[in-house]
Design an enzyme around this catalytic site. Structure first.
Site: not given
Ligand code: NAD
Length: 496
Positions: A163, A187, A190, A261, A263, A296, A398, A471
């Site tokens: 997000w 995808k 959410e 990717e 973080g 990130c 992070e 990553g």
């Molecule tokens: P997340 O990893 O939970 O979600 C990222 C995406 O993966 C979302 O679209 C989610 O629906 C999907 N996803 C979740 N479970 C999955 C599964 N089992 N199989 C396939 N897809 C799945 O990240 P988040 O909840 O958006 O954020 C949580 C943490 O992630 C943050 O606190 C931060 O540390 C990190 N983050 C990193 C970045 C980055 O740019 N590297 C971006 C957002 C969040």
């Protein structure tokens, strides 16, 4: 090609038009279940997004698969022209999409959302222009044979988004994938799916039906069904380390390529001969304070030489105090909100850990908004953590919020060692007036993206991607398209 009318200028209408549906094969397909999306600035619902089941997810993969052969058969330049045209179309409707993004992410419209749209459109134009670079090689294998390599598309690409900067991250994935002749299922995240839908809708006007498909749903149901689908040929993911591991395992089970990717905890090393003004501006930009630090690449560990420490801190706090935190849609606002109450709690827990640490100092900058219309808990102040031990969780992990660790250093070798001492390796910056220091530090820093005297975010044409737990793979460059969205075939012709 499916005709999609221009978006309404009202972001609420745009959001309503994507109520509980996926964009498949060029049309809106309703889903059986939905999930509410909140405006983080007010805490109020702004619309119902799709909550796709495994079957609804599989339908998106089927749509992408059906469109694959036709899209791959187009001349590469024709694909490139369409992607570039899609970039120009997105730029033309950027303001509306930026407002949708602002409503669902809580990021400030002026300082964040408009810029995100501009980079997203630019990435499409950049990759559109690279279509002719999908070239192979001739190999000097034998004088009486012709040996060549060709680049082929992989098939259906699954692009999973977080997000924080959904549109830039979406284009980093789909633009090279589509130009290379793949079809895509995105995808959406959410928490913030609607700007992704709106941008995709604009792109779809330039693409045959089914080439680009967008779905939304939760990770364990929709995301997991997508990564496990037998017709997905490649997964590209940005998000948390934890989910990244799960996604990598899903790819391993079917032996398909995966880009991740995940973080970072990027160091910013300020040397005694650095330009102080530039470092302060660079720290604010690099820490992405106007994005509530939700990046990130955030320069979240700032190592300042002892001779500059007090002056740096005074100037940094003064400039942070001058930031206006408030309604993200307001043109006067510099900083909006954190994405969700859950993230706000995680961030606050880190700050509390720092506060509970003996000898540590916590400085909170700028003023919180005071308006009954705004939800108070999701506006966080830019926060500086000082005098923490290097093994403290706030230094090592992070935080993904507006929280920077500021450390004083005197020994150059020791600060390089500290900079390299986390499990990440996404980015690093060095601030110095000496070329010799710059060359030495850039060689020794363990990070995939190292900059000197600047702290820029992702730029088209500059390969971006981390080492270690940050990553696998590169994005934003020609190399990213060739290495991660094509497969190389060797062909030997022998008529001897
Ligand atoms: P997340 O990893 O939970 O979600 C990222 C995406 O993966 C979302 O679209 C989610 O629906 C999907 N996803 C979740 N479970 C999955 C599964 N089992 N199989 C396939 N897809 C799945 O990240 P988040 O909840 O958006 O954020 C949580 C943490 O992630 C943050 O606190 C931060 O540390 C990190 N983050 C990193 C970045 C980055 O740019 N590297 C971006 C957002 C969040």
């Amino acid at each position: 090609m499916t005709h999609v009318p221009h978006l309404s200028a009202d972001p609420a209408d745009v959001i309503a038009s994507y109520a509980q549906c996926n964009l498949l094969g060029g049309t809106r397909i309703p889903t059986a279940a939905g999930m509410e999306v909140l405006n983080p600035a007010t805490g109020k619902g702004i619309g119902m997004a799709a909550a796709s089941s495994a079957d609804e997810t599989a339908a998106a993969v089927a749509a992408a698969k059906a469109a694959g052969a036709g899209w791959a058969a187009l001349p590469a330049r024709e694909r490139g022209k369409r992607i570039a045209a899609a970039g120009r179309a997105l730029a033309a409707e950027a303001e509306t999409v930026a407002r949708v993004l602002c409503l669902e992410t809580g990021k400030a419209l002026r300082t964040e959302c408009r810029g995100e749209l501009s980079v997203a459109a630019d990435l499409l134009e950049f990759y559109g222009g690279l279509a002719s670079e999908l070239k192979g090689e001739t190999v000097p294998f034998h004088p009486r044979s012709l040996t060549v390599t060709t680049r082929e598309p992989l098939g259906v690409v699954a692009a999973i988004l977080p997000w924080n900067v959904p549109l830039v991250l979406m284009m980093l994935k789909i633009a090279p994938a589509l130009v290379a002749g793949n079809t895509v299922v995105v995808k959406a995240a959410e928490e913030a799916p609607f700007a992704t839908y709106a941008a995709a809708d604009i792109l779809m006007r330039h693409l045959p039906a089914g080439v680009l498909n967008v779905i939304n749903g939760d990770g364990p149901t929709c995301g997991a069904a997508l990564t496990a689908h037998e017709d997905v040929a490649k997964i590209t993911f940005t998000g948390s380390e934890e989910v990244g591991e799960t996604v990598y395992k899903a790819g391993a089970e079917r032996i398909i390529p995966v880009s991740l990717e995940l973080g970072g905890k990027s160091p910013m090393i300020i040397c005694a001969d650095a330009d102080l003004d530039k470092t302060v501006t660079g720290a604010i930009a690099g820490m992405r304070f106007t994005r509530q630090g939700q990046s990130c690449t955030a320069a979240s560990r700032i190592y300042v030489h002892e001779s500059l420490f007090d002056a740096f801190l005074a100037r940094l706090t003064a400039q942070l105090d001058a930031l206006t935190i408030g309604d993200p849609m307001d043109e006067g606002t510099d900083v909006g909100t954190i994405i969700s109450a859950r993230q706000a709690e995680v961030i606050s827990a880190y700050v509390e850990k720092a506060e509970a640490t003996e000898g540590a100092r916590v400085i909170r900058c700028a003023r919180l908004p005071d308006s009954p219309d705004l939800s108070p808990d999701l506006f966080l102040q830019p926060t500086l953590l000082l005098d923490l031990p290097e093994d403290h969780p706030c230094v090592q992990e992070e935080i993904f919020g507006p929280v920077a660790v500021i450390q004083k250093w005197s020994d150059y070798d020791a600060v390089i060692a500290c900079a390299n001492a986390t499990r990440y390796g996404l980015a690093a910056t060095v601030w110095t007036g000496a070329l010799s220091t710059a060359l030495d530090a850039t060689a020794r820093l363990n990070a995939g993206y190292v900059q000197v005297n600047q702290n820029l975010t992702i730029q088209p044409n500059v390969s971006y991607g981390g080492f270690g737990r940050s990553g696998l793979g590169k994005e934003a460059s020609l190399e990213a398209m060739l290495e991660h969205f094509t497969r190389k075939k060797t062909i030997v012709l022998n008529f001897d």
